[in-house]
Write a protein that holds these residues in place. Structure first.
Motif, mmCIF file in Angstrom:
data_model
loop_
_atom_site.group_PDB
_atom_site.id
_atom_site.type_symbol
_atom_site.label_atom_id
_atom_site.label_comp_id
_atom_site.label_asym_id
_atom_site.label_seq_id
_atom_site.Cartn_x
_atom_site.Cartn_y
_atom_site.Cartn_z
ATOM 1 N N LEU A 65 0.819 -1.207 0.000
ATOM 2 C CA LEU A 65 0.000 0.000 0.000
ATOM 3 C C LEU A 65 0.854 1.258 0.000
ATOM 4 O O LEU A 65 0.441 2.287 -0.540
ATOM 5 C CB LEU A 65 -0.920 -0.017 1.228
ATOM 6 N N ASP A 66 2.040 1.186 0.584
ATOM 7 C CA ASP A 66 2.895 2.371 0.661
ATOM 8 C C ASP A 66 3.271 2.877 -0.723
ATOM 9 O O ASP A 66 3.358 4.100 -0.945
ATOM 10 C CB ASP A 66 4.154 2.058 1.471
ATOM 11 N N VAL A 67 3.468 1.974 -1.675
ATOM 12 C CA VAL A 67 3.822 2.375 -3.040
ATOM 13 C C VAL A 67 2.656 3.114 -3.693
ATOM 14 O O VAL A 67 2.835 4.179 -4.297
ATOM 15 C CB VAL A 67 4.213 1.148 -3.892
ATOM 16 N N SER A 68 1.450 2.569 -3.561
ATOM 17 C CA SER A 68 0.274 3.189 -4.163
ATOM 18 C C SER A 68 -0.005 4.559 -3.559
ATOM 19 O O SER A 68 -0.343 5.509 -4.272
ATOM 20 C CB SER A 68 -0.954 2.285 -3.977
ATOM 21 N N LEU A 69 0.150 4.678 -2.247
ATOM 22 C CA LEU A 69 -0.118 5.957 -1.588
ATOM 23 C C LEU A 69 0.936 7.003 -1.938
ATOM 24 O O LEU A 69 0.621 8.192 -2.062
ATOM 25 C CB LEU A 69 -0.185 5.755 -0.073
ATOM 26 N N THR A 70 2.174 6.566 -2.104
ATOM 27 C CA THR A 70 3.226 7.498 -2.542
ATOM 28 C C THR A 70 2.911 8.024 -3.933
ATOM 29 O O THR A 70 3.043 9.234 -4.211
ATOM 30 C CB THR A 70 4.599 6.808 -2.535
ATOM 31 N N LEU A 71 2.482 7.122 -4.827
ATOM 32 C CA LEU A 71 2.099 7.548 -6.172
ATOM 33 C C LEU A 71 0.899 8.488 -6.127
ATOM 34 O O LEU A 71 0.843 9.471 -6.878
ATOM 35 C CB LEU A 71 1.764 6.320 -7.025
ATOM 36 N N LEU A 72 -0.065 8.202 -5.247
ATOM 37 C CA LEU A 72 -1.235 9.069 -5.115
ATOM 38 C C LEU A 72 -0.824 10.478 -4.723
ATOM 39 O O LEU A 72 -1.289 11.459 -5.319
ATOM 40 C CB LEU A 72 -2.191 8.487 -4.071
ATOM 41 N N PHE A 73 0.052 10.596 -3.745
ATOM 42 C CA PHE A 73 0.518 11.920 -3.303
ATOM 43 C C PHE A 73 1.218 12.668 -4.434
ATOM 44 O O PHE A 73 0.937 13.847 -4.699
ATOM 45 C CB PHE A 73 1.450 11.772 -2.105
ATOM 46 N N LEU A 74 2.128 11.978 -5.130
ATOM 47 C CA LEU A 74 2.876 12.620 -6.218
ATOM 48 C C LEU A 74 1.955 13.050 -7.348
ATOM 49 O O LEU A 74 2.100 14.149 -7.922
ATOM 50 C CB LEU A 74 3.950 11.665 -6.743
ATOM 51 N N ILE A 75 0.982 12.210 -7.680
ATOM 52 C CA ILE A 75 0.047 12.535 -8.764
ATOM 53 C C ILE A 75 -0.798 13.750 -8.411
ATOM 54 O O ILE A 75 -1.022 14.641 -9.238
ATOM 55 C CB ILE A 75 -0.846 11.319 -9.074
ATOM 56 N N LEU A 76 -1.264 13.814 -7.169
ATOM 57 C CA LEU A 76 -2.083 14.948 -6.741
ATOM 58 C C LEU A 76 -1.279 16.246 -6.758
ATOM 59 O O LEU A 76 -1.805 17.305 -7.130
ATOM 60 C CB LEU A 76 -2.649 14.689 -5.346
ATOM 61 N N VAL A 77 -0.013 16.169 -6.377
ATOM 62 C CA VAL A 77 0.837 17.364 -6.416
ATOM 63 C C VAL A 77 1.059 17.811 -7.861
ATOM 64 O O VAL A 77 0.913 18.995 -8.197
ATOM 65 C CB VAL A 77 2.191 17.084 -5.726
ATOM 66 N N ILE A 78 1.398 16.871 -8.736
ATOM 67 C CA ILE A 78 1.642 17.202 -10.144
ATOM 68 C C ILE A 78 0.372 17.734 -10.803
ATOM 69 O O ILE A 78 0.397 18.732 -11.536
ATOM 70 C CB ILE A 78 2.167 15.962 -10.899
ATOM 71 N N GLN A 79 -0.762 17.077 -10.529
ATOM 72 C CA GLN A 79 -2.028 17.532 -11.109
ATOM 73 C C GLN A 79 -2.377 18.933 -10.620
ATOM 74 O O GLN A 79 -2.822 19.791 -11.393
ATOM 75 C CB GLN A 79 -3.144 16.551 -10.752
ATOM 76 N N GLY A 80 -2.160 19.194 -9.334
ATOM 77 C CA GLY A 80 -2.487 20.511 -8.792
ATOM 78 C C GLY A 80 -1.609 21.611 -9.356
ATOM 79 O O GLY A 80 -2.095 22.706 -9.664
ATOM 80 N N LEU A 81 -0.323 21.324 -9.518
ATOM 81 C CA LEU A 81 0.601 22.340 -10.015
ATOM 82 C C LEU A 81 0.468 22.577 -11.520
ATOM 83 O O LEU A 81 0.810 23.654 -12.012
ATOM 84 C CB LEU A 81 2.041 21.933 -9.692
ATOM 85 N N SER A 82 -0.029 21.590 -12.240
ATOM 86 C CA SER A 82 -0.145 21.729 -13.699
ATOM 87 C C SER A 82 -1.549 22.116 -14.152
ATOM 88 O O SER A 82 -1.785 22.249 -15.353
ATOM 89 C CB SER A 82 0.260 20.410 -14.378
ATOM 90 N N SER A 83 -2.468 22.304 -13.216
ATOM 91 C CA SER A 83 -3.868 22.554 -13.588
ATOM 92 C C SER A 83 -4.165 24.015 -13.882
ATOM 93 O O SER A 83 -5.298 24.364 -14.235
ATOM 94 C CB SER A 83 -4.794 22.067 -12.476
ATOM 95 N N ARG A 84 -3.193 24.904 -13.661
ATOM 96 C CA ARG A 84 -3.344 26.331 -13.981
ATOM 97 C C ARG A 84 -4.530 26.966 -13.263
ATOM 98 O O ARG A 84 -5.331 27.690 -13.854
ATOM 99 C CB ARG A 84 -3.463 26.516 -15.493
ATOM 100 N N GLY A 85 -4.673 26.641 -11.996
ATOM 101 C CA GLY A 85 -5.729 27.227 -11.182
ATOM 102 C C GLY A 85 -7.053 26.499 -11.221
ATOM 103 O O GLY A 85 -7.974 26.841 -10.472
ATOM 104 N N ALA A 86 -7.196 25.499 -12.074
ATOM 105 C CA ALA A 86 -8.448 24.738 -12.162
ATOM 106 C C ALA A 86 -8.455 23.648 -11.104
ATOM 107 O O ALA A 86 -7.413 23.087 -10.759
ATOM 108 C CB ALA A 86 -8.595 24.127 -13.551
ATOM 109 N N SER A 87 -9.640 23.337 -10.595
ATOM 110 C CA SER A 87 -9.746 22.296 -9.568
ATOM 111 C C SER A 87 -9.953 20.913 -10.182
ATOM 112 O O SER A 87 -9.484 19.911 -9.654
ATOM 113 C CB SER A 87 -10.902 22.611 -8.624
ATOM 114 N N GLY A 88 -10.705 20.854 -11.286
ATOM 115 C CA GLY A 88 -11.056 19.558 -11.869
ATOM 116 C C GLY A 88 -12.016 18.786 -11.003
ATOM 117 O O GLY A 88 -12.227 17.594 -11.210
ATOM 118 N N ASN A 89 -12.625 19.453 -10.018
ATOM 119 C CA ASN A 89 -13.472 18.802 -9.027
ATOM 120 C C ASN A 89 -14.829 19.500 -8.969
ATOM 121 O O ASN A 89 -14.909 20.665 -8.581
ATOM 122 C CB ASN A 89 -12.788 18.851 -7.657
ATOM 123 N N PRO A 90 -15.930 18.816 -9.320
ATOM 124 C CA PRO A 90 -17.255 19.462 -9.306
ATOM 125 C C PRO A 90 -17.664 19.986 -7.937
ATOM 126 O O PRO A 90 -18.334 21.011 -7.839
ATOM 127 C CB PRO A 90 -18.195 18.338 -9.762
#
Length: 212
Positions: A65-90
């Motif tokens: 589980l530690d591998v999946s959660l590490t990937l989750l954290f990294l993906i959320l950081v990358i998605q947030g920084l590359s979204s240009r202010g958009a949330s992508g969340n309804p």
């Protein structure tokens, strides 16, 4: 770890597609709607693959589980920084509308963009899974043929857990809106990762609440 490499390759493909599509969609002068669409696309595309890693990784992929959660954290950081202010969340968009920060038309347009982004993400994921490059994708395709609830718990229990998680996230969004984008993204990513770990704990809280 070859299975993990295939999943990481999928994440990179999803990110590359979102970045390539940005200048193309930007030429249509859609305001911030194309950013919302791409943010939703990247978030949903990565989460669909992460679900497989969380569910099948421990016994079909050979990692914990530690591998999946590490990937989750990294993906959320990358998605947030590359979204240009958009949330992508309804739900975040709805919160902004209820607080009168955006108009109804803007909120409605953003939610349509979220839906389209999620739809394209699902098409990408299903195509990638159909290639069956790793055992996890093959097992997932076999399991998907059976009709079963993805909630895996009662509706009341699922609503309770989801409600607690969303309450925490919305309160966090209101408290961190004055912070820098980097801090906001990092805090949100860490909180989402922590809430994913706390899923079973919230289920226990639910049973205690019902019992007493």
């Amino acid at each position: 770890m070859s299975g993990l490499n295939v999943s990481v390759g999928y994440f990179l493909v999803a990110f590359a597609l979102s970045q390539v599509a940005h200048p193309l969609l930007n030429s249509f002068n859609l305001g911030n709607l194309h950013n919302e669409l791409l943010a939703s696309f990247l978030l949903v595309a990565c989460w669909l693959e992460l679900q497989i890693l969380l569910e099948l990784g421990p016994w079909a992929g050979g990692f914990g589980l530690d591998v999946s959660l590490t990937l989750l954290f990294l993906i959320l950081v990358i998605q947030g920084l590359s979204s240009r202010g958009a949330s992508g969340n309804p739900s975040i968009t709805m919160q902004s509308f209820l607080l009168s920060k955006i108009s109804f038309l803007t909120a409605f347009g953003s939610m349509v963009a979220h839906f389209l982004g999620a739809m394209f993400a699902k098409l990408l994921a299903k195509y990638y899974w159909s290639l069956e490059l790793i055992d996890m994708h093959m097992f997932h395709n076999m399991m998907a043929q059976e009709c079963s609830s993805t909630l895996r718990v009662s509706v009341l229990q699922g609503a309770f857990t989801e409600g607690i998680c969303m309450l925490i996230l919305h309160l966090l969004a209101m408290r961190t809106e004055e912070l820098s984008a980097l801090l906001q993204v990092t805090i949100f990513a860490a909180t989402n990762t922590l809430l994913t770990c706390m899923g079973e704990l919230l289920d226990i809280v639910f049973f205690i609440t019902v019992l007493y």
